[in-house]
Design an enzyme around this catalytic site. Structure first.
Site, PDB file in Angstrom:
ATOM      1  N   ASP A  38       0.641  -1.059   0.577  1.00  0.00           N
ATOM      2  CA  ASP A  38      -0.283   0.236   0.033  1.00  0.00           C
ATOM      3  C   ASP A  38       1.001   1.481   0.022  1.00  0.00           C
ATOM      4  O   ASP A  38       2.407   1.641   0.979  1.00  0.00           O
ATOM      5  CB  ASP A  38      -0.774  -0.246   1.576  1.00  0.00           C
ATOM      6  CG  ASP A  38      -2.236   0.652   1.558  1.00  0.00           C
ATOM      7  OD1 ASP A  38      -2.497   1.026   0.453  1.00  0.00           O
ATOM      8  OD2 ASP A  38      -2.791   0.655   1.457  1.00  0.00           O
ATOM      9  N   HIS A  55       3.209   3.853  -8.587  1.00  0.00           N
ATOM     10  CA  HIS A  55       3.045   2.313  -8.861  1.00  0.00           C
ATOM     11  C   HIS A  55       4.010   1.694  -9.987  1.00  0.00           C
ATOM     12  O   HIS A  55       4.539   0.644  -9.372  1.00  0.00           O
ATOM     13  CB  HIS A  55       1.671   2.167  -9.633  1.00  0.00           C
ATOM     14  CG  HIS A  55       0.149   2.303  -9.333  1.00  0.00           C
ATOM     15  ND1 HIS A  55      -0.161   1.882  -8.202  1.00  0.00           N
ATOM     16  CD2 HIS A  55      -0.533   3.095  -8.913  1.00  0.00           C
ATOM     17  CE1 HIS A  55      -1.337   1.952  -7.589  1.00  0.00           C
ATOM     18  NE2 HIS A  55      -1.788   3.031  -8.680  1.00  0.00           N
ATOM     19  N   LEU A 149      11.562 -20.064  -4.754  1.00  0.00           N
ATOM     20  CA  LEU A 149      10.262 -19.047  -3.795  1.00  0.00           C
ATOM     21  C   LEU A 149       9.483 -19.235  -4.378  1.00  0.00           C
ATOM     22  O   LEU A 149       9.166 -19.572  -5.621  1.00  0.00           O
ATOM     23  CB  LEU A 149      11.005 -17.947  -3.452  1.00  0.00           C
ATOM     24  CG  LEU A 149       9.620 -16.938  -3.637  1.00  0.00           C
ATOM     25  CD1 LEU A 149       9.112 -17.462  -1.865  1.00  0.00           C
ATOM     26  CD2 LEU A 149      10.655 -15.618  -3.622  1.00  0.00           C
TER      27      LEU A 149
END
Ligand code: V0D
Length: 258
Positions: A38, A55, A149
């Protein structure tokens, strides 16, 4: 500042980072870390830049934190990239956001493959444009045999909708006689969620000072540790991630992980 001093400062900083990494590796790291990324819009606003600049900057942080999580031996990193609520934003912003997976994977997919990372996605694919889905599906396909991962993107995801859909499919299987209502328990129900292949997150990180879940993994976060920071996602650094992991390890040490 003199360049020599800058260089020295950087060296000091990275050597202490290295020492903290070694310390972290001596104790169990969280197996699954979930992050609500956020503060991108606010980061841009502070700099009088358009929201999309935030962004884009945030995307660079995704690369950095993915590398670090992989290096730490974390098994799963779930990133909340686009919520079902995000459709309410201005169309230009939505369009920009939905092009980021393609841009990200265009440059970073070779490195993900090299690093043995497996890309997955959870969320509703139906409403997403084909360029978004195609880019992600290629990444999923190209990394499907990787064993390192698991990089799980939550995209067009909402937790209540996920739960309601799971309930519907449970009811449907009961109706078809595939399932008896007596068999419905927590584990069975979990297997109907989008996270059926994943363990529950051990640690949730949310940046930008918001202290709420915003419809993210409500069921899966039942027993997770939460770590919140005021830092905006584009400013989130390796130090901050290390800080969150250290906090998690300290809590586990003190409370024995119950
Ligand atoms: C913007 C901050 C990477 C949060 C990070 C579609 C908001 C940058 C991806 C990505 C976004 C998604 C899937 C994938 C590869 C990369 C991404 C979105 C937004 C929304 F397979 N960053 N990123 N996707 N932001």
């Amino acid at each position: 500042m003199l360049n020599k001093i800058k260089l020295w400062k950087n060296q000091q900083q990275s050597s202490s980072l290295h020492e903290r990494m070694l310390q972290i590796e001596e104790q169990p790291v969280p197996s699954h870390v979930a992050i609500i990324m956020d503060g991108n819009g606010r980061w841009a606003k502070k700099r009088a830049l358009p929201r999309v600049a935030g962004h884009h900057e945030g995307m660079k942080v995704v690369r950095k934190i993915t590398r670090l999580a992989s290096k730490m031996g974390i098994n799963t990193l779930t990133l909340y990239a686009f919520s079902t609520e995000n459709w309410k934003r201005p169309k230009t912003e939505v369009d920009y956001l939905l092009k980021l997976p393609e841009e990200f994977l265009g440059t970073f997919l070779p490195e993900l493959i090299e690093e043995n990372v497996r890309v997955t996605m959870m969320g509703y694919k139906e409403n997403l444009p084909s360029y978004t889905i195609n880019a992600i599906e290629k990444a999923i396909q190209d990394t499907k045999d990787n064993t390192g991962l698991v990089l799980n993107f939550a995209l067009n995801y909402g937790s209540r909708a996920e739960i309601v859909d799971a309930v519907k499919r449970v009811l449907n299987d009961c109706q078809k006689g595939i399932l008896e209502s007596d068999e419905v328990n927590e584990d069975l129900f979990s297997s109907y969620l989008m996270t059926s292949d994943l363990t529950d997150p051990d640690l949730l990180i949310r940046t930008s000072g918001e202290i709420r879940l915003s419809n993210f993994m409500l069921w899966q976060l039942a027993y997770s540790e939460f770590w919140f920071t005021e830092v905006l996602w584009p400013d989130f650094s390796e130090q901050h991630f290390i800080e969150a992991i250290e906090a998690y390890q300290n809590r586990q040490r003190r409370f024995g992980g119950v």
